[in-house]
Motif scaffolding. Structure first.
Motif, PDB file in Angstrom:
ATOM      1  N   LEU A 124     -10.918  10.114   7.585  1.00 18.48           N
ATOM      2  CA  LEU A 124     -11.377   8.887   6.985  1.00 18.48           C
ATOM      3  C   LEU A 124     -12.386   8.086   7.874  1.00 18.48           C
ATOM      4  CD1 LEU A 124     -10.325   6.739   5.064  1.00 18.48           C
ATOM      5  CD2 LEU A 124      -8.924   5.670   6.642  1.00 18.48           C
ATOM      6  N   LEU A 146     -12.903   2.440   6.193  1.00 20.69           N
ATOM      7  CA  LEU A 146     -11.780   1.773   5.810  1.00 20.69           C
ATOM      8  C   LEU A 146     -11.743   0.267   5.568  1.00 20.69           C
ATOM      9  CD1 LEU A 146      -8.702   1.705   5.553  1.00 20.69           C
ATOM     10  CD2 LEU A 146      -8.280   1.229   7.703  1.00 20.69           C
ATOM     11  N   ILE A 156       0.854  -2.045   6.881  1.00 21.33           N
ATOM     12  CA  ILE A 156      -0.248  -0.940   6.482  1.00 21.33           C
ATOM     13  C   ILE A 156       0.776   0.496   6.950  1.00 21.33           C
ATOM     14  CG2 ILE A 156      -2.207   0.351   7.260  1.00 21.33           C
ATOM     15  CD1 ILE A 156      -3.303  -2.474   8.295  1.00 21.33           C
ATOM     16  N   LEU A 188      -0.699   7.679  -0.063  1.00 21.49           N
ATOM     17  CA  LEU A 188      -2.195   7.725   0.324  1.00 21.49           C
ATOM     18  C   LEU A 188      -2.152   8.581   1.709  1.00 21.49           C
ATOM     19  CD1 LEU A 188      -3.543   4.264  -0.065  1.00 21.49           C
ATOM     20  CD2 LEU A 188      -3.898   6.249  -1.577  1.00 21.49           C
ATOM     21  N   GLY A 189      -1.224   8.797   2.405  1.00 22.98           N
ATOM     22  CA  GLY A 189      -1.358   9.721   3.526  1.00 22.98           C
ATOM     23  C   GLY A 189      -1.358  11.084   3.168  1.00 22.98           C
ATOM     24  N   GLU A 211       1.650   6.271   7.584  1.00 25.14           N
ATOM     25  CA  GLU A 211       1.184   7.442   6.913  1.00 25.14           C
ATOM     26  C   GLU A 211       0.019   7.811   6.893  1.00 25.14           C
ATOM     27  OE1 GLU A 211       5.559   6.994   5.696  1.00 25.14           O
ATOM     28  OE2 GLU A 211       3.739   5.793   6.011  1.00 25.14           O
ATOM     29  N   LEU A 212      -0.893   6.537   6.886  1.00 24.32           N
ATOM     30  CA  LEU A 212      -2.383   6.372   6.744  1.00 24.32           C
ATOM     31  C   LEU A 212      -3.068   6.892   8.012  1.00 24.32           C
ATOM     32  CD1 LEU A 212      -3.571   2.971   5.129  1.00 24.32           C
ATOM     33  CD2 LEU A 212      -2.822   5.524   4.272  1.00 24.32           C
ATOM     34  N   THR A 213      -2.292   7.238   9.267  1.00 19.86           N
ATOM     35  CA  THR A 213      -3.046   7.791  10.626  1.00 19.86           C
ATOM     36  C   THR A 213      -3.036   9.265  10.298  1.00 19.86           C
ATOM     37  OG1 THR A 213      -0.621   8.191  11.248  1.00 19.86           O
ATOM     38  CG2 THR A 213      -1.833   5.946  11.852  1.00 19.86           C
ATOM     39  N   ILE A 253       0.821  -1.181  -0.231  1.00 20.84           N
ATOM     40  CA  ILE A 253       0.031   0.002  -0.054  1.00 20.84           C
ATOM     41  C   ILE A 253       0.835   1.389   0.221  1.00 20.84           C
ATOM     42  CG2 ILE A 253      -1.607   1.272   1.426  1.00 20.84           C
ATOM     43  CD1 ILE A 253      -2.676  -1.135   2.320  1.00 20.84           C
ATOM     44  N   LEU A 307      -4.895  10.519   7.881  1.00 16.80           N
ATOM     45  CA  LEU A 307      -5.974  10.517   7.288  1.00 16.80           C
ATOM     46  C   LEU A 307      -7.137  10.912   8.280  1.00 16.80           C
ATOM     47  CD1 LEU A 307      -5.923   7.888   4.567  1.00 16.80           C
ATOM     48  CD2 LEU A 307      -5.265  10.329   4.523  1.00 16.80           C
ATOM     49  N   SER A 333      -5.263  13.980   2.363  1.00 14.99           N
ATOM     50  CA  SER A 333      -5.696  14.481   3.641  1.00 14.99           C
ATOM     51  C   SER A 333      -7.257  14.646   3.995  1.00 14.99           C
ATOM     52  CB  SER A 333      -5.025  15.859   4.128  1.00 14.99           C
ATOM     53  OG  SER A 333      -5.503  16.892   3.342  1.00 14.99           O
ATOM     54  N   LEU A 384     -11.811   4.774   1.903  1.00 14.19           N
ATOM     55  CA  LEU A 384     -10.520   4.103   1.316  1.00 14.19           C
ATOM     56  C   LEU A 384     -11.069   2.494   1.293  1.00 14.19           C
ATOM     57  CD1 LEU A 384      -7.855   3.865  -0.156  1.00 14.19           C
ATOM     58  CD2 LEU A 384      -6.893   3.703   2.233  1.00 14.19           C
TER      59      LEU A 384
END
Length: 297
Positions: free
Chosen positions: A174, A177, A164, A144-145, A167-169, A140, A171, A148, A153
């Motif tokens: 969000l 998920l 995982i 993607l992070g 950087e997705l944190t 992934i 978002l 914003s 997703l």
């Protein structure tokens, strides 16, 4: 269609269209005003259209370029009275107005393969992204992070591996998920936003660990640490309807004990009247055999 200067919505879902969308573009700025792309449930093949991800201008910096979106009365009329039915956060919805900041890409249920390109992170004003039910592989992308404002997703039912990205944190918007049915490993990132997602967001990734899953992680490297009970269960041979070898052994053991006890009682105190009248010609030891046969047949 790439060169259509005012095209904002392109919905081709639930057909039998096929072909490769990753071929070189014939336009310098393809789909520069496109806000909605939905080609789900078709038969497109090849890799994801990286060229488009780099040039969807209406999905980049929407706040800063907000005044550029409405250039005529025709644009205003379209934004106000457009009607479209699309899937958002797993729900089929009818929209009667296209907001200036509304952006979505749905490429789900096709035959796309390869990896998810890092260039998808350029679409920093994208709200909804669905790439589920394809044959995507690799990690992934951490890019993607950068999206914003992403609210939904869905990367489920692919062949994605690796961890995982933490950087997705970032978002924080969000709300939906879904990373289920992949080959992801390691610890699930922890954040205020990620704590709102339940088990169904990660089901089918057998090597994921950490909250909200019951699998604990090794504190040193974050890899999955399987409890002793879980390891023992893997070594057991299961039987139909959920009976394991322990249950079967206990059943046989109980039957043997009862049978031996019954046989000893017959030998010591004599035959019961009902046995004597019906089976007077059978030897005492045969009672035990008959009992066992009737017990398990």
């Amino acid at each position: 269609m790439e060169a259509l200067p005012k095209l904002r919505v392109l919905i081709l879902k639930s057909n039998k269209f096929d072909g490769n969308m990753s071929l070189p573009s014939r336009s310098n700025l393809p789909f520069q005003k496109l806000q909605v792309l939905d080609i789900s449930d078709n038969e497109f093949v090849g890799s994801l259209p990286q060229t488009y991800f780099k040039n969807f201008r209406a999905m980049m910096d929407v706040k800063e370029n907000k005044t550029d979106l409405i250039t005529s009365n025709d644009d205003y009329f379209f934004l106000r009275y457009v009607e479209m039915r699309i899937t958002l956060k797993g729900l089929d919805q009818l929209l009667t107005r296209l907001l200036e900041a509304f952006t979505t890409i749905d490429l789900s249920s096709n035959n796309f393969c390869g990896s998810i390109p890092d260039s998808i992170g350029n679409l920093n004003s994208l709200r909804y992204l669905n790439l589920s039910h394809n044959n995507l592989m690799g990690h992934i992308p951490a890019s993607l992070g950068n999206i914003s404002v992403l609210e939904s997703l869905d990367l489920s039912s692919n062949k994605l591996d690796g961890r995982i990205p933490s950087e997705l944190t970032r978002l924080t918007f969000l709300a939906k998920l879904n990373l289920s049915m992949n080959n992801l490993v390691g610890q699930i990132p922890q954040s205020t936003q990620f704590s709102t997602f339940e088990n169904d967001s990660y089901v089918g990734n057998l090597r994921l660990c950490g909250v909200p899953l019951t699998r604990k992680c090794n504190e040193e490297n974050g890899q999955q640490m399987r409890p002793e009970e879980e390891e023992e269960d893997d070594e057991e041979y299961g039987f139909i309807d959920g009976f394991g070898w322990r249950s079967v052994v206990m059943g046989y053991g109980s039957g043997i004990i009862v049978g031996i006890g019954f046989g000893c009682w017959i030998i010591r105190f004599g035959r019961p009247r009902w046995f004597t009248t019906r089976n007077s010609h059978i030897h005492n030891t045969s009672y035990i055999t008959v009992f066992f046969e009737n017990r398990y047949v």
